[in-house]
Design a protein around this motif. Structure first.
Motif, PDB file in Angstrom:
ATOM      1  N   PHE A 194       0.827  -1.206   0.000  1.00  0.00           N
ATOM      2  CA  PHE A 194       0.000   0.000   0.000  1.00  0.00           C
ATOM      3  C   PHE A 194       0.865   1.261   0.000  1.00  0.00           C
ATOM      4  CE2 PHE A 194      -1.805   3.446   2.549  1.00  0.00           C
ATOM      5  CZ  PHE A 194      -2.886   3.783   1.766  1.00  0.00           C
ATOM      6  N   TYR A 195       1.895   1.293   0.853  1.00  0.00           N
ATOM      7  CA  TYR A 195       2.789   2.461   0.882  1.00  0.00           C
ATOM      8  C   TYR A 195       3.409   2.707  -0.493  1.00  0.00           C
ATOM      9  CZ  TYR A 195       2.847   1.870   6.031  1.00  0.00           C
ATOM     10  OH  TYR A 195       2.524   1.750   7.350  1.00  0.00           O
ATOM     11  N   VAL A 196       3.857   1.634  -1.130  1.00  0.00           N
ATOM     12  CA  VAL A 196       4.586   1.762  -2.393  1.00  0.00           C
ATOM     13  C   VAL A 196       3.692   2.211  -3.536  1.00  0.00           C
ATOM     14  CG1 VAL A 196       5.785   0.441  -4.182  1.00  0.00           C
ATOM     15  CG2 VAL A 196       6.420   0.146  -1.800  1.00  0.00           C
ATOM     16  N   THR A 197       2.492   1.658  -3.622  1.00  0.00           N
ATOM     17  CA  THR A 197       1.627   1.927  -4.780  1.00  0.00           C
ATOM     18  C   THR A 197       0.612   3.025  -4.525  1.00  0.00           C
ATOM     19  OG1 THR A 197      -0.009   0.262  -4.120  1.00  0.00           O
ATOM     20  CG2 THR A 197       1.834  -0.471  -5.504  1.00  0.00           C
ATOM     21  N   GLY A 198       0.178   3.173  -3.272  1.00  0.00           N
ATOM     22  CA  GLY A 198      -0.875   4.141  -2.993  1.00  0.00           C
ATOM     23  C   GLY A 198      -2.215   3.730  -3.561  1.00  0.00           C
ATOM     24  N   CYS A 199      -2.390   2.447  -3.865  1.00  0.00           N
ATOM     25  CA  CYS A 199      -3.639   1.955  -4.441  1.00  0.00           C
ATOM     26  C   CYS A 199      -4.733   1.894  -3.375  1.00  0.00           C
ATOM     27  CB  CYS A 199      -3.444   0.552  -5.025  1.00  0.00           C
ATOM     28  SG  CYS A 199      -2.464   0.504  -6.528  1.00  0.00           S
ATOM     29  N   TYR A 200      -5.967   1.720  -3.846  1.00  0.00           N
ATOM     30  CA  TYR A 200      -7.052   1.441  -2.926  1.00  0.00           C
ATOM     31  C   TYR A 200      -6.799   0.085  -2.260  1.00  0.00           C
ATOM     32  CZ  TYR A 200      -9.610   5.279  -5.109  1.00  0.00           C
ATOM     33  OH  TYR A 200      -9.989   6.512  -5.563  1.00  0.00           O
ATOM     34  N   GLN A 201      -7.424  -0.115  -1.123  1.00  0.00           N
ATOM     35  CA  GLN A 201      -7.153  -1.312  -0.338  1.00  0.00           C
ATOM     36  C   GLN A 201      -7.598  -2.589  -1.038  1.00  0.00           C
ATOM     37  OE1 GLN A 201      -9.049  -0.516   3.409  1.00  0.00           O
ATOM     38  NE2 GLN A 201      -7.607   1.100   3.965  1.00  0.00           N
ATOM     39  N   ARG A 202      -8.732  -2.547  -1.743  1.00  0.00           N
ATOM     40  CA  ARG A 202      -9.215  -3.759  -2.396  1.00  0.00           C
ATOM     41  C   ARG A 202      -8.241  -4.254  -3.471  1.00  0.00           C
ATOM     42  NH1 ARG A 202     -14.076  -5.859  -2.037  1.00  0.00           N
ATOM     43  NH2 ARG A 202     -14.946  -3.908  -1.257  1.00  0.00           N
ATOM     44  N   PRO A 203      -7.744  -3.383  -4.388  1.00  0.00           N
ATOM     45  CA  PRO A 203      -6.763  -3.863  -5.371  1.00  0.00           C
ATOM     46  C   PRO A 203      -5.479  -4.396  -4.737  1.00  0.00           C
ATOM     47  CG  PRO A 203      -7.709  -1.779  -6.089  1.00  0.00           C
ATOM     48  CD  PRO A 203      -8.192  -2.007  -4.686  1.00  0.00           C
ATOM     49  N   VAL A 204      -5.052  -3.804  -3.612  1.00  0.00           N
ATOM     50  CA  VAL A 204      -3.864  -4.324  -2.916  1.00  0.00           C
ATOM     51  C   VAL A 204      -4.109  -5.760  -2.471  1.00  0.00           C
ATOM     52  CG1 VAL A 204      -2.423  -4.112  -0.850  1.00  0.00           C
ATOM     53  CG2 VAL A 204      -3.029  -2.069  -2.156  1.00  0.00           C
ATOM     54  N   GLY A 205      -5.291  -6.034  -1.931  1.00  0.00           N
ATOM     55  CA  GLY A 205      -5.605  -7.374  -1.464  1.00  0.00           C
ATOM     56  C   GLY A 205      -5.754  -8.391  -2.576  1.00  0.00           C
ATOM     57  N   THR A 225       9.384   7.337  -3.361  1.00  0.00           N
ATOM     58  CA  THR A 225       9.512   5.971  -2.846  1.00  0.00           C
ATOM     59  C   THR A 225       8.148   5.398  -2.468  1.00  0.00           C
ATOM     60  OG1 THR A 225      11.684   6.532  -1.948  1.00  0.00           O
ATOM     61  CG2 THR A 225      10.642   4.531  -1.117  1.00  0.00           C
ATOM     62  N   TRP A 226       7.386   6.185  -1.745  1.00  0.00           N
ATOM     63  CA  TRP A 226       6.059   5.757  -1.270  1.00  0.00           C
ATOM     64  C   TRP A 226       5.009   6.553  -2.019  1.00  0.00           C
ATOM     65  CZ3 TRP A 226       7.429   1.617   1.044  1.00  0.00           C
ATOM     66  CH2 TRP A 226       8.521   1.580   1.900  1.00  0.00           C
ATOM     67  N   ARG A 227       4.401   5.944  -3.033  1.00  0.00           N
ATOM     68  CA  ARG A 227       3.448   6.654  -3.880  1.00  0.00           C
ATOM     69  C   ARG A 227       2.170   7.029  -3.142  1.00  0.00           C
ATOM     70  NH1 ARG A 227       5.807   9.193  -7.379  1.00  0.00           N
ATOM     71  NH2 ARG A 227       3.936   9.323  -8.678  1.00  0.00           N
ATOM     72  N   CYS A 228       1.924   6.447  -1.992  1.00  0.00           N
ATOM     73  CA  CYS A 228       0.743   6.834  -1.217  1.00  0.00           C
ATOM     74  C   CYS A 228       0.827   8.294  -0.773  1.00  0.00           C
ATOM     75  CB  CYS A 228       0.571   5.923  -0.005  1.00  0.00           C
ATOM     76  SG  CYS A 228       1.846   6.080   1.269  1.00  0.00           S
ATOM     77  N   LEU A 229       2.036   8.885  -0.781  1.00  0.00           N
ATOM     78  CA  LEU A 229       2.217  10.275  -0.364  1.00  0.00           C
ATOM     79  C   LEU A 229       2.219  11.256  -1.535  1.00  0.00           C
ATOM     80  CD1 LEU A 229       5.113   9.822   2.250  1.00  0.00           C
ATOM     81  CD2 LEU A 229       2.640   9.677   2.630  1.00  0.00           C
ATOM     82  N   SER A 230       2.161  10.766  -2.752  1.00  0.00           N
ATOM     83  CA  SER A 230       2.284  11.650  -3.917  1.00  0.00           C
ATOM     84  C   SER A 230       0.986  12.403  -4.172  1.00  0.00           C
ATOM     85  CB  SER A 230       2.670  10.845  -5.164  1.00  0.00           C
ATOM     86  OG  SER A 230       1.580  10.060  -5.600  1.00  0.00           O
ATOM     87  N   ARG A 231       1.079  13.477  -4.927  1.00  0.00           N
ATOM     88  CA  ARG A 231      -0.101  14.290  -5.251  1.00  0.00           C
ATOM     89  C   ARG A 231      -1.088  13.499  -6.098  1.00  0.00           C
ATOM     90  NH1 ARG A 231      -4.174  16.013  -5.764  1.00  0.00           N
ATOM     91  NH2 ARG A 231      -4.946  18.064  -6.414  1.00  0.00           N
TER      92      ARG A 231
END
Length: 249
Positions: free
Chosen positions: A12-23, A200-206
């Motif tokens: 999740f930190y790396v991609t910043g995706c929604y939780q369902r696609p991560v799972g 590094t962590w796309r969850c923090l990107s704009r």
């Protein structure tokens, strides 16, 4: 199962995706609610057990001396005594339910105004992600512990005994103008650092938005900064050491 929880949070930190696609990704196979629990538990574990020990300021005397020498060699004697640089960046978040207008920054979106301090090698020394995007982070005191050392910041900060900032409207060619040039050049590490966590962590990107309340968004920022600092300290890729660095919870 512990390793799978850590991998889910790191994904999740790396991609910043929604939780369902991560799972749904290969090797994880969890429900959305399970991914949510993993993110919260791993993030809390990092904040509670690692953040204050890995991201810390002030520095030791040896660290101050080494940082001072690098800053001085990179610019000029004008900034002798510098041990760190300070600046802020915005991390996009979900519009909060309370005091929503306080989080609308000058770009027009909801964010946290995250302040960081780093040394000349881009090591993160301090993170403050508690301020809403509409506010400028103005620390009352960040005493370095040594009157001969100080931080350097941009013109958005006030001049303090512990913080050197540019002098406004100085004529070109004067000593004060050269001081401004040297200080701006010495601030290069913090300008470079502010892009590292988001890269590094796309969850923090704009392009992503942390879909959490400000309190937990603050803890996600802290966790990401901690992982970067620890990985740099032992000179290993972040993802390969994730399972060994995050404490069990």
């Amino acid at each position: 199962m512990y390793s799978l929880k850590v991998l889910a949070a790191l994904r999740f930190y790396v991609t910043g995706c929604y939780q369902r696609p991560v799972g749904e990704q290969w090797g994880i196979s969890m429900s959305q609610t399970s991914i949510s629990r993993c993110i919260h538990r791993v993030t809390d574990a990092i904040n509670n057990s690692m953040f204050t020990t890995k991201v810390k300021f002030p520095m030791t005397q040896l660290e101050c001396q080494a940082a001072n020498e690098i800053f001085a060699s990179a610019s000029s004697p004008f900034v002798a005594g510098t041990i760190g640089a300070i600046d802020c960046t915005h991390v996009s978040i979900l519009a909060p339910k309370n005091n929503e207008s306080n989080y609308v920054d000058h770009h027009g979106y909801h964010s946290m105004n995250v302040q960081m301090i780093c040394d000349p090698n881009l090591k993160i020394l301090n993170v403050n992600a508690k301020f809403p995007g509409a506010r400028r982070v103005m620390p009352r005191s960040f005493e370095t512990g040594n009157h001969n050392t100080f931080l350097i910041g941009d013109s958005g900060y006030p001049l303090e005994p512990w913080l050197m900032t540019p002098l406004p409207n100085e004529p070109e060619g004067t000593p004060k103008f050269r001081y401004n040039e040297a200080l701006c050049k010495a601030r290069n590490p913090i300008e470079r650092l502010l892009g590292v966590p988001k890269g590094t962590w796309r969850c923090l990107s704009r392009q992503r938005v942390l879909l959490y309340d400000p309190g937990f968004a603050d803890r996600v920022v802290n966790a990401c900064a901690t992982l970067i600092t620890f990985a740099w300290a032992i000179k290993q890729p972040i993802l390969t050491i994730g399972l060994f660095m995050i404490p069990k919870y």
